[in-house]
Design a protein around this motif. Sequence first.
Motif, PDB file in Angstrom:
ATOM      1  N   TRP A 107     -32.298   9.509 -22.766  1.00 21.31           N
ATOM      2  CA  TRP A 107     -30.739   7.694 -22.561  1.00 21.31           C
ATOM      3  C   TRP A 107     -31.476   7.385 -21.145  1.00 21.31           C
ATOM      4  O   TRP A 107     -30.528   5.997 -21.417  1.00 21.31           O
ATOM      5  CB  TRP A 107     -30.325   9.190 -21.669  1.00 21.31           C
ATOM      6  CG  TRP A 107     -28.962  10.091 -23.601  1.00 21.31           C
ATOM      7  CD1 TRP A 107     -29.262  11.011 -23.311  1.00 21.31           C
ATOM      8  CD2 TRP A 107     -28.222   9.761 -24.037  1.00 21.31           C
ATOM      9  NE1 TRP A 107     -28.272  11.265 -24.849  1.00 21.31           N
ATOM     10  CE2 TRP A 107     -27.766  10.157 -25.247  1.00 21.31           C
ATOM     11  CE3 TRP A 107     -27.598   8.377 -24.996  1.00 21.31           C
ATOM     12  CZ2 TRP A 107     -26.662   9.997 -26.236  1.00 21.31           C
ATOM     13  CZ3 TRP A 107     -27.079   8.217 -25.966  1.00 21.31           C
ATOM     14  CH2 TRP A 107     -26.329   8.438 -27.015  1.00 21.31           C
ATOM     15  N   LEU A 108     -32.287   8.054 -20.386  1.00 26.73           N
ATOM     16  CA  LEU A 108     -31.968   7.450 -18.858  1.00 26.73           C
ATOM     17  C   LEU A 108     -33.524   6.247 -18.885  1.00 26.73           C
ATOM     18  O   LEU A 108     -33.274   5.815 -18.560  1.00 26.73           O
ATOM     19  CB  LEU A 108     -32.452   8.389 -17.768  1.00 26.73           C
ATOM     20  CG  LEU A 108     -31.177   8.923 -17.951  1.00 26.73           C
ATOM     21  CD1 LEU A 108     -31.879   9.728 -16.473  1.00 26.73           C
ATOM     22  CD2 LEU A 108     -29.791   8.379 -16.709  1.00 26.73           C
ATOM     23  N   ASN A 109     -34.060   6.114 -20.351  1.00 27.99           N
ATOM     24  CA  ASN A 109     -35.346   5.350 -20.247  1.00 27.99           C
ATOM     25  C   ASN A 109     -35.046   4.445 -21.888  1.00 27.99           C
ATOM     26  O   ASN A 109     -35.983   4.109 -22.064  1.00 27.99           O
ATOM     27  CB  ASN A 109     -36.297   6.221 -20.707  1.00 27.99           C
ATOM     28  CG  ASN A 109     -37.563   5.411 -21.005  1.00 27.99           C
ATOM     29  OD1 ASN A 109     -37.666   4.211 -19.764  1.00 27.99           O
ATOM     30  ND2 ASN A 109     -38.564   5.259 -21.748  1.00 27.99           N
ATOM     31  N   ALA A 110     -33.275   4.568 -22.112  1.00 32.66           N
ATOM     32  CA  ALA A 110     -34.045   3.763 -23.468  1.00 32.66           C
ATOM     33  C   ALA A 110     -32.594   2.604 -23.512  1.00 32.66           C
ATOM     34  O   ALA A 110     -31.234   3.287 -22.853  1.00 32.66           O
ATOM     35  CB  ALA A 110     -33.268   4.661 -24.765  1.00 32.66           C
ATOM     36  N   VAL A 111     -32.401   0.953 -24.110  1.00 28.68           N
ATOM     37  CA  VAL A 111     -30.757   0.610 -23.675  1.00 28.68           C
ATOM     38  C   VAL A 111     -31.430  -0.750 -25.028  1.00 28.68           C
ATOM     39  O   VAL A 111     -32.197  -0.336 -25.816  1.00 28.68           O
ATOM     40  CB  VAL A 111     -31.601  -0.452 -22.881  1.00 28.68           C
ATOM     41  CG1 VAL A 111     -31.135   0.183 -21.384  1.00 28.68           C
ATOM     42  CG2 VAL A 111     -32.257  -1.602 -22.918  1.00 28.68           C
ATOM     43  N   ALA A 112     -29.880  -0.829 -25.548  1.00 31.06           N
ATOM     44  CA  ALA A 112     -29.970  -1.490 -26.470  1.00 31.06           C
ATOM     45  C   ALA A 112     -30.648  -2.284 -26.549  1.00 31.06           C
ATOM     46  O   ALA A 112     -30.464  -3.241 -25.167  1.00 31.06           O
ATOM     47  CB  ALA A 112     -28.240  -1.943 -26.993  1.00 31.06           C
ATOM     48  N   ALA A 113     -30.762  -3.708 -27.563  1.00 37.31           N
ATOM     49  CA  ALA A 113     -31.977  -4.840 -26.967  1.00 37.31           C
ATOM     50  C   ALA A 113     -31.325  -5.818 -28.887  1.00 37.31           C
ATOM     51  O   ALA A 113     -31.518  -5.062 -29.754  1.00 37.31           O
ATOM     52  CB  ALA A 113     -32.722  -4.296 -26.875  1.00 37.31           C
ATOM     53  N   HIS A 114     -31.883  -6.144 -28.472  1.00 35.00           N
ATOM     54  CA  HIS A 114     -31.996  -7.243 -29.864  1.00 35.00           C
ATOM     55  C   HIS A 114     -33.881  -7.843 -29.969  1.00 35.00           C
ATOM     56  O   HIS A 114     -34.171  -7.360 -29.398  1.00 35.00           O
ATOM     57  CB  HIS A 114     -31.539  -9.148 -29.838  1.00 35.00           C
ATOM     58  CG  HIS A 114     -30.132  -8.879 -29.567  1.00 35.00           C
ATOM     59  ND1 HIS A 114     -29.899  -9.591 -28.312  1.00 35.00           N
ATOM     60  CD2 HIS A 114     -29.505  -9.271 -30.131  1.00 35.00           C
ATOM     61  CE1 HIS A 114     -28.565 -10.298 -28.186  1.00 35.00           C
ATOM     62  NE2 HIS A 114     -27.842  -9.777 -29.671  1.00 35.00           N
ATOM     63  N   ALA A 115     -34.044  -7.849 -31.036  1.00 39.99           N
ATOM     64  CA  ALA A 115     -35.685  -7.705 -31.735  1.00 39.99           C
ATOM     65  C   ALA A 115     -36.224  -8.133 -30.965  1.00 39.99           C
ATOM     66  O   ALA A 115     -37.382  -7.828 -30.649  1.00 39.99           O
ATOM     67  CB  ALA A 115     -35.354  -7.759 -33.112  1.00 39.99           C
ATOM     68  N   ALA A 116     -35.669  -9.671 -30.474  1.00 39.77           N
ATOM     69  CA  ALA A 116     -36.332 -11.014 -29.831  1.00 39.77           C
ATOM     70  C   ALA A 116     -36.942  -9.992 -28.707  1.00 39.77           C
ATOM     71  O   ALA A 116     -37.774 -10.944 -28.208  1.00 39.77           O
ATOM     72  CB  ALA A 116     -36.325 -12.438 -29.899  1.00 39.77           C
ATOM     73  N   CYS A 117     -35.168 -10.224 -27.484  1.00 38.81           N
ATOM     74  CA  CYS A 117     -35.530  -9.842 -26.910  1.00 38.81           C
ATOM     75  C   CYS A 117     -37.044  -8.876 -26.370  1.00 38.81           C
ATOM     76  O   CYS A 117     -38.244  -8.090 -25.523  1.00 38.81           O
ATOM     77  CB  CYS A 117     -34.407  -9.131 -26.346  1.00 38.81           C
ATOM     78  SG  CYS A 117     -33.126 -10.538 -25.705  1.00 38.81           S
ATOM     79  N   PRO A 137     -29.337   2.338 -17.402  1.00 39.10           N
ATOM     80  CA  PRO A 137     -28.979   3.242 -18.827  1.00 39.10           C
ATOM     81  C   PRO A 137     -28.435   4.505 -18.120  1.00 39.10           C
ATOM     82  O   PRO A 137     -28.731   4.954 -16.827  1.00 39.10           O
ATOM     83  CB  PRO A 137     -30.111   3.330 -19.571  1.00 39.10           C
ATOM     84  CG  PRO A 137     -31.617   2.433 -18.645  1.00 39.10           C
ATOM     85  CD  PRO A 137     -31.115   2.299 -17.569  1.00 39.10           C
ATOM     86  N   TRP A 138     -27.619   5.138 -18.975  1.00 36.46           N
ATOM     87  CA  TRP A 138     -26.628   6.618 -18.238  1.00 36.46           C
ATOM     88  C   TRP A 138     -26.380   7.175 -19.162  1.00 36.46           C
ATOM     89  O   TRP A 138     -27.078   7.003 -21.007  1.00 36.46           O
ATOM     90  CB  TRP A 138     -25.333   6.045 -17.595  1.00 36.46           C
ATOM     91  CG  TRP A 138     -24.352   5.992 -18.848  1.00 36.46           C
ATOM     92  CD1 TRP A 138     -23.503   6.669 -19.550  1.00 36.46           C
ATOM     93  CD2 TRP A 138     -23.969   4.371 -19.036  1.00 36.46           C
ATOM     94  NE1 TRP A 138     -22.799   5.577 -19.909  1.00 36.46           N
ATOM     95  CE2 TRP A 138     -23.195   5.042 -20.005  1.00 36.46           C
ATOM     96  CE3 TRP A 138     -25.036   3.108 -18.676  1.00 36.46           C
ATOM     97  CZ2 TRP A 138     -22.710   3.376 -20.538  1.00 36.46           C
ATOM     98  CZ3 TRP A 138     -24.300   2.369 -19.710  1.00 36.46           C
ATOM     99  CH2 TRP A 138     -22.868   2.423 -20.054  1.00 36.46           C
ATOM    100  N   ILE A 139     -26.515   8.535 -19.200  1.00 40.71           N
ATOM    101  CA  ILE A 139     -26.120   9.819 -19.993  1.00 40.71           C
ATOM    102  C   ILE A 139     -24.868   9.853 -20.644  1.00 40.71           C
ATOM    103  O   ILE A 139     -23.775   9.798 -19.506  1.00 40.71           O
ATOM    104  CB  ILE A 139     -26.226  11.798 -20.069  1.00 40.71           C
ATOM    105  CG1 ILE A 139     -27.771  11.344 -19.233  1.00 40.71           C
ATOM    106  CG2 ILE A 139     -25.680  12.105 -20.316  1.00 40.71           C
ATOM    107  CD1 ILE A 139     -28.526  12.541 -18.836  1.00 40.71           C
TER     108      ILE A 139
END
Length: 147
Positions: A107-117, A137-139
Amino acid sequence: MSVIVLNASYEPLHTVSIQHAIRMLVREVAVVEEAHGERTIGPFPVPRVLRLVRYVVTHWRYAAGRMKYSKHGVLRRDRFRCAYCGLENADTMDHVQPRSRGGRTEWLNAVAAHAACNERKGNRTPGEADMPLLWQPWIPTRAELVI
């Protein structure tokens, strides 16, 4: 399009499809709390939010321990917003610290992103790519992943 389901006590439980929501109304296990304007499906208004008629005990919601990590969970936690550009409809998940450079899948090393970003950032940290995170990011709690 999904419908939010509330317990009889008005606490959020989960989401269901429109078809499932209509079946719940037909079986009379739920009532419409909020609808999509004047639109109807047969005799029922098209629901946005349903409330269960009877209270459902949900001990699991308060169980100790962390939420199970998943890509879809990260997207839901971030409300499908890209952590790099802030726009909606993020379609992938990015590791802030790349896995090839020791970053963990958590959780603390992942974020939502667009494929292009995500592609633009590549195998670099946000600082190296000059793409600062708009939030850290947070849990999440179970409630944060419901809606």
